[in-house]
Write a protein that holds these residues in place. Structure first.
Motif, PDB file in Angstrom:
ATOM      1  N   TRP A 171       0.846  -1.182   0.030  1.00 30.76           N
ATOM      2  CA  TRP A 171      -0.194  -0.042   0.182  1.00 30.76           C
ATOM      3  C   TRP A 171       0.842   1.085   0.051  1.00 30.76           C
ATOM      4  O   TRP A 171       0.531   2.314  -0.437  1.00 30.76           O
ATOM      5  CB  TRP A 171      -0.988  -0.098   1.154  1.00 30.76           C
TER       6      TRP A 171
ATOM      7  N   TRP B 125      -2.992   6.073   0.712  1.00 28.48           N
ATOM      8  CA  TRP B 125      -2.600   4.727   0.772  1.00 28.48           C
ATOM      9  C   TRP B 125      -0.962   4.776   1.242  1.00 28.48           C
ATOM     10  O   TRP B 125      -0.417   4.151   2.009  1.00 28.48           O
ATOM     11  CB  TRP B 125      -2.505   3.942  -0.413  1.00 28.48           C
TER      12      TRP B 125
ATOM     13  N   GLY C 102      -0.328   2.728   4.611  1.00 26.04           N
ATOM     14  CA  GLY C 102       0.612   1.652   4.426  1.00 26.04           C
ATOM     15  C   GLY C 102       1.189   1.290   5.690  1.00 26.04           C
ATOM     16  O   GLY C 102       1.437   0.307   6.206  1.00 26.04           O
TER      17      GLY C 102
END
Length: 68
Positions: A19, A38, A42
């Motif tokens: 991600w 993201w 992540g």
């Protein structure tokens, strides 16, 4: 050791890294590529994965003694 937690933690770390790389547009070809959300989520997921994996390595204590 709790192998399920270790495996789940490793999976979360892997997902978090993917991600993050998509968020910073290193891995292209996805609607997630180049999206800041993201790139932030992540590393959060990866850190949670590390914590889950580490909790799988910790032994339970009973009466002050580690289980073998």
């Amino acid at each position: 050791m709790k192998p399920v937690r270790v495996a789940l933690g490793a999976f979360l770390v892997l997902i978090g890294v993917v991600w993050f790389l998509q968020g910073i547009d290193v891995l292209g070809g996805s609607v997630m590529s180049g999206v800041t959300l993201w790139a932030v989520l992540g590393p959060v997921v990866a850190v949670v994965g590390v914590l889950v994996a580490l909790s799988g390595f910790r032994g339970r204590r009973r009466n002050g003694h580690h289980r073998a």
